[in-house]
Structure formats: C-alpha cells, structure tokens
Design a protein around this motif. Structure first.
Motif, PDB file in Angstrom:
ATOM      1  N   LEU A  53     -25.336   9.633 -18.688  1.00  0.00           N
ATOM      2  CA  LEU A  53     -24.888  10.215 -20.192  1.00  0.00           C
ATOM      3  C   LEU A  53     -23.981  11.352 -20.089  1.00  0.00           C
ATOM      4  CD1 LEU A  53     -28.812  10.930 -21.360  1.00  0.00           C
ATOM      5  CD2 LEU A  53     -26.864   9.396 -22.444  1.00  0.00           C
ATOM      6  N   LEU A  54     -23.797  11.754 -18.785  1.00  0.00           N
ATOM      7  CA  LEU A  54     -22.646  12.844 -18.573  1.00  0.00           C
ATOM      8  C   LEU A  54     -21.181  12.156 -18.196  1.00  0.00           C
ATOM      9  CD1 LEU A  54     -24.440  15.868 -16.952  1.00  0.00           C
ATOM     10  CD2 LEU A  54     -23.341  15.528 -19.077  1.00  0.00           C
ATOM     11  N   LEU A  55     -21.415  10.859 -17.790  1.00  0.00           N
ATOM     12  CA  LEU A  55     -20.120  10.141 -17.546  1.00  0.00           C
ATOM     13  C   LEU A  55     -18.992  10.543 -18.114  1.00  0.00           C
ATOM     14  CD1 LEU A  55     -18.870   8.822 -15.301  1.00  0.00           C
ATOM     15  CD2 LEU A  55     -19.694   6.572 -15.957  1.00  0.00           C
ATOM     16  N   ALA A  56     -19.013  10.033 -19.487  1.00  0.00           N
ATOM     17  CA  ALA A  56     -17.823   9.990 -20.370  1.00  0.00           C
ATOM     18  C   ALA A  56     -17.562  11.371 -20.842  1.00  0.00           C
ATOM     19  CB  ALA A  56     -18.225   9.484 -21.827  1.00  0.00           C
ATOM     20  N   PRO A  57     -18.526  12.413 -21.083  1.00  0.00           N
ATOM     21  CA  PRO A  57     -18.276  13.886 -21.281  1.00  0.00           C
ATOM     22  C   PRO A  57     -17.462  14.303 -19.711  1.00  0.00           C
ATOM     23  CG  PRO A  57     -20.065  13.729 -21.859  1.00  0.00           C
ATOM     24  CD  PRO A  57     -19.903  12.365 -21.214  1.00  0.00           C
ATOM     25  N   ALA A  58     -17.734  14.062 -18.792  1.00  0.00           N
ATOM     26  CA  ALA A  58     -17.274  14.487 -17.572  1.00  0.00           C
ATOM     27  C   ALA A  58     -15.743  13.957 -17.613  1.00  0.00           C
ATOM     28  CB  ALA A  58     -17.802  14.008 -16.490  1.00  0.00           C
ATOM     29  N   ILE A  59     -15.452  12.777 -17.836  1.00  0.00           N
ATOM     30  CA  ILE A  59     -14.060  12.204 -17.852  1.00  0.00           C
ATOM     31  C   ILE A  59     -13.230  12.914 -18.769  1.00  0.00           C
ATOM     32  CG2 ILE A  59     -12.635   9.895 -18.201  1.00  0.00           C
ATOM     33  CD1 ILE A  59     -14.903   8.449 -16.864  1.00  0.00           C
ATOM     34  N   TRP A  60     -13.918  13.168 -20.104  1.00  0.00           N
ATOM     35  CA  TRP A  60     -12.997  13.768 -21.055  1.00  0.00           C
ATOM     36  C   TRP A  60     -12.657  15.209 -20.825  1.00  0.00           C
ATOM     37  CZ3 TRP A  60     -14.866  17.886 -23.675  1.00  0.00           C
ATOM     38  CH2 TRP A  60     -14.133  18.336 -24.731  1.00  0.00           C
ATOM     39  N   ALA A  61     -13.621  15.788 -20.085  1.00  0.00           N
ATOM     40  CA  ALA A  61     -13.425  17.258 -19.843  1.00  0.00           C
ATOM     41  C   ALA A  61     -12.637  17.579 -18.431  1.00  0.00           C
ATOM     42  CB  ALA A  61     -14.962  17.921 -19.659  1.00  0.00           C
ATOM     43  N   SER A  62     -12.657  16.701 -17.620  1.00  0.00           N
ATOM     44  CA  SER A  62     -11.822  16.661 -16.565  1.00  0.00           C
ATOM     45  C   SER A  62     -10.137  16.333 -16.897  1.00  0.00           C
ATOM     46  CB  SER A  62     -12.130  15.668 -15.391  1.00  0.00           C
ATOM     47  OG  SER A  62     -13.411  15.819 -14.985  1.00  0.00           O
ATOM     48  N   THR A  63     -10.105  15.387 -17.862  1.00  0.00           N
ATOM     49  CA  THR A  63      -8.739  14.788 -18.488  1.00  0.00           C
ATOM     50  C   THR A  63      -8.190  16.367 -19.228  1.00  0.00           C
ATOM     51  OG1 THR A  63      -9.325  12.470 -18.513  1.00  0.00           O
ATOM     52  CG2 THR A  63      -7.612  13.491 -20.074  1.00  0.00           C
ATOM     53  N   GLN A  64      -9.052  16.863 -20.103  1.00  0.00           N
ATOM     54  CA  GLN A  64      -8.516  17.942 -20.981  1.00  0.00           C
ATOM     55  C   GLN A  64      -8.165  19.198 -19.847  1.00  0.00           C
ATOM     56  OE1 GLN A  64      -7.625  17.342 -24.074  1.00  0.00           O
ATOM     57  NE2 GLN A  64      -8.262  15.378 -23.677  1.00  0.00           N
ATOM     58  N   THR A  65      -8.765  19.455 -19.104  1.00  0.00           N
ATOM     59  CA  THR A  65      -8.750  20.584 -18.156  1.00  0.00           C
ATOM     60  C   THR A  65      -7.760  20.425 -17.158  1.00  0.00           C
ATOM     61  OG1 THR A  65     -11.277  21.157 -18.281  1.00  0.00           O
ATOM     62  CG2 THR A  65      -9.696  22.095 -16.463  1.00  0.00           C
ATOM     63  N   ALA A  66      -7.402  19.256 -16.909  1.00  0.00           N
ATOM     64  CA  ALA A  66      -6.003  18.985 -16.037  1.00  0.00           C
ATOM     65  C   ALA A  66      -4.870  19.020 -17.014  1.00  0.00           C
ATOM     66  CB  ALA A  66      -6.297  17.430 -15.479  1.00  0.00           C
ATOM     67  N   ARG A  67      -4.905  18.513 -18.083  1.00  0.00           N
ATOM     68  CA  ARG A  67      -3.778  18.673 -18.965  1.00  0.00           C
ATOM     69  C   ARG A  67      -3.520  20.150 -19.244  1.00  0.00           C
ATOM     70  NH1 ARG A  67      -5.065  13.853 -23.538  1.00  0.00           N
ATOM     71  NH2 ARG A  67      -4.510  12.280 -21.886  1.00  0.00           N
ATOM     72  N   ILE A 130     -10.260  11.589 -11.339  1.00  0.00           N
ATOM     73  CA  ILE A 130     -10.903  12.748 -10.859  1.00  0.00           C
ATOM     74  C   ILE A 130     -12.286  12.507 -10.645  1.00  0.00           C
ATOM     75  CG2 ILE A 130     -11.710  15.340 -11.590  1.00  0.00           C
ATOM     76  CD1 ILE A 130      -8.930  15.353 -13.346  1.00  0.00           C
ATOM     77  N   VAL A 131     -13.069  11.712 -11.675  1.00  0.00           N
ATOM     78  CA  VAL A 131     -14.373  11.791 -11.485  1.00  0.00           C
ATOM     79  C   VAL A 131     -14.796  10.379 -10.461  1.00  0.00           C
ATOM     80  CG1 VAL A 131     -16.563  10.830 -12.599  1.00  0.00           C
ATOM     81  CG2 VAL A 131     -14.926  12.478 -13.663  1.00  0.00           C
ATOM     82  N   ALA A 132     -13.959   9.536 -10.461  1.00  0.00           N
ATOM     83  CA  ALA A 132     -14.358   8.188  -9.860  1.00  0.00           C
ATOM     84  C   ALA A 132     -14.566   8.368  -8.416  1.00  0.00           C
ATOM     85  CB  ALA A 132     -13.245   7.134 -10.219  1.00  0.00           C
ATOM     86  N   ASP A 133     -13.471   9.063  -7.854  1.00  0.00           N
ATOM     87  CA  ASP A 133     -13.501   9.071  -6.586  1.00  0.00           C
ATOM     88  C   ASP A 133     -14.681   9.898  -5.915  1.00  0.00           C
ATOM     89  OD1 ASP A 133     -12.279  11.744  -7.285  1.00  0.00           O
ATOM     90  OD2 ASP A 133     -12.063  12.171  -5.162  1.00  0.00           O
ATOM     91  N   ASP A 134     -15.217  10.947  -6.674  1.00  0.00           N
ATOM     92  CA  ASP A 134     -16.509  11.356  -6.454  1.00  0.00           C
ATOM     93  C   ASP A 134     -17.744  10.518  -6.521  1.00  0.00           C
ATOM     94  OD1 ASP A 134     -16.126  14.718  -5.651  1.00  0.00           O
ATOM     95  OD2 ASP A 134     -14.560  13.698  -6.879  1.00  0.00           O
ATOM     96  N   LEU A 135     -17.725   9.771  -7.508  1.00  0.00           N
ATOM     97  CA  LEU A 135     -18.861   8.863  -7.553  1.00  0.00           C
ATOM     98  C   LEU A 135     -18.768   7.847  -6.396  1.00  0.00           C
ATOM     99  CD1 LEU A 135     -18.499   7.847 -11.428  1.00  0.00           C
ATOM    100  CD2 LEU A 135     -20.095   9.499 -10.418  1.00  0.00           C
ATOM    101  N   ALA A 136     -17.380   7.232  -6.093  1.00  0.00           N
ATOM    102  CA  ALA A 136     -17.354   6.329  -4.695  1.00  0.00           C
ATOM    103  C   ALA A 136     -18.169   7.257  -3.542  1.00  0.00           C
ATOM    104  CB  ALA A 136     -16.043   5.926  -4.599  1.00  0.00           C
TER     105      ALA A 136
END
Length: 154
Positions: A53-67, A130-136
């Motif tokens: 459930l948090l995967l999509a919000p995590a990707i969005w939030a990480s993208t926005q914060t990085a930008r 940002i998220v994928a490497d931690d999931l791996a």
C-alpha cells in the motif's frame, strides 16, 4: 503537496535525524512492526499489505523530495529504508526479539553494502531508483533471515 511529500519521504521526520537517518528510518519501521505484532498480533501478511500500500506513495514522495532538493537520493529520504526493513521482516520464520534484531542488522548490512544487483537499482529514474535498491536489499536480507530461521539460529 510538497509538505506531504517531504513528510512521507522523511517518514514523518525520521530522515532529519543527524546521525544515520537511514538507520533511524529502519529503526522506526522495526518499532512500528513490533508494536503491530505485540498489540494486534500482526505478522508477515500485514507487513506485506502495508508495504504494498505504501509503495506508490513512497515512490511519489521520494521523487518529489528529490526534485525539491535537486538531489538524486537525498539523505533525508528514509521511506525506502522503512519499506526495505519491512520486506526484510517478511523473511522471518517467527517474530520474536531475536528475529527483529537479526532483521535490523541484516537489512542495514545489505542496504549499506549493496551487493550486485542491488546497487544497479539505484540507476532507475527518480523515486523508483530510490526505493527499488532498498527493496532489493530487503529481499537479500529476508532470504538470509529466512535461512537463519530455518536453521533455528533465532
């Protein structure tokens, strides 16, 4: 919108911890999992659902914060550590204090070490990378945690 993204990305402030924000995010995730387990009996299925459930919000939030910060992977972004820590716990054969400790140590090891192909996931664009490497890293740690559980090491 930026405030919501930064709040999620920093896991509501854990990312601002001055020494090892990633470790602080992992510890927060562990505490949440422990509280859920102790007070509601929640186990691996609940952690899996919450992670998904948090995967999509995590990707969005990480993208926005990085930008917003104009950085590829800002150190304040720790939602990826939260999800990676929960993925690690999915490998626990039982949830007790030893498995929680082992999960924490294993995830931090693989998150910092980033063995092949974990590091390659960082090359994916923006929040996905940002998220994928931690999931791996969490998957690697979960496998070792599972093996340790099957060998009755905890």
């Amino acid at each position: 919108m930026n405030r919501a993204a930064v709040a999620v990305a920093t896991w509501f402030g854990c990312g601002y911890f001055p020494w090892g924000p990633g470790t602080a995010g992992s510890l927060a995730a562990l505490i949440i999992a422990l509280v859920l387990h102790i007070y509601s009996g929640a186990g691996r299925p609940v952690l899996l659902v919450i992670t998904l459930l948090l995967l999509a919000p995590a990707i969005w939030a990480s993208t926005q914060t990085a930008r917003l910060l104009d950085k590829k992977d800002p150190s304040i972004v720790v939602i990826d550590e939260v999800l990676g820590q929960w993925v690690t716990l999915l490998g626990a054969t039982v949830l007790r204090w030893k498995s929680f400790c082992a999960a924490f140590l294993l995830f931090r090891l693989f998150d910092i070490w980033k063995p092949w192909p974990v590091r390659d996931f960082e090359k994916l664009p923006e929040g996905v990378g940002i998220v994928a490497d931690d999931l791996a890293a969490g998957i690697y740690a979960a496998l070792i945690l599972y093996i340790g559980g099957r060998l009755r090491l905890y």
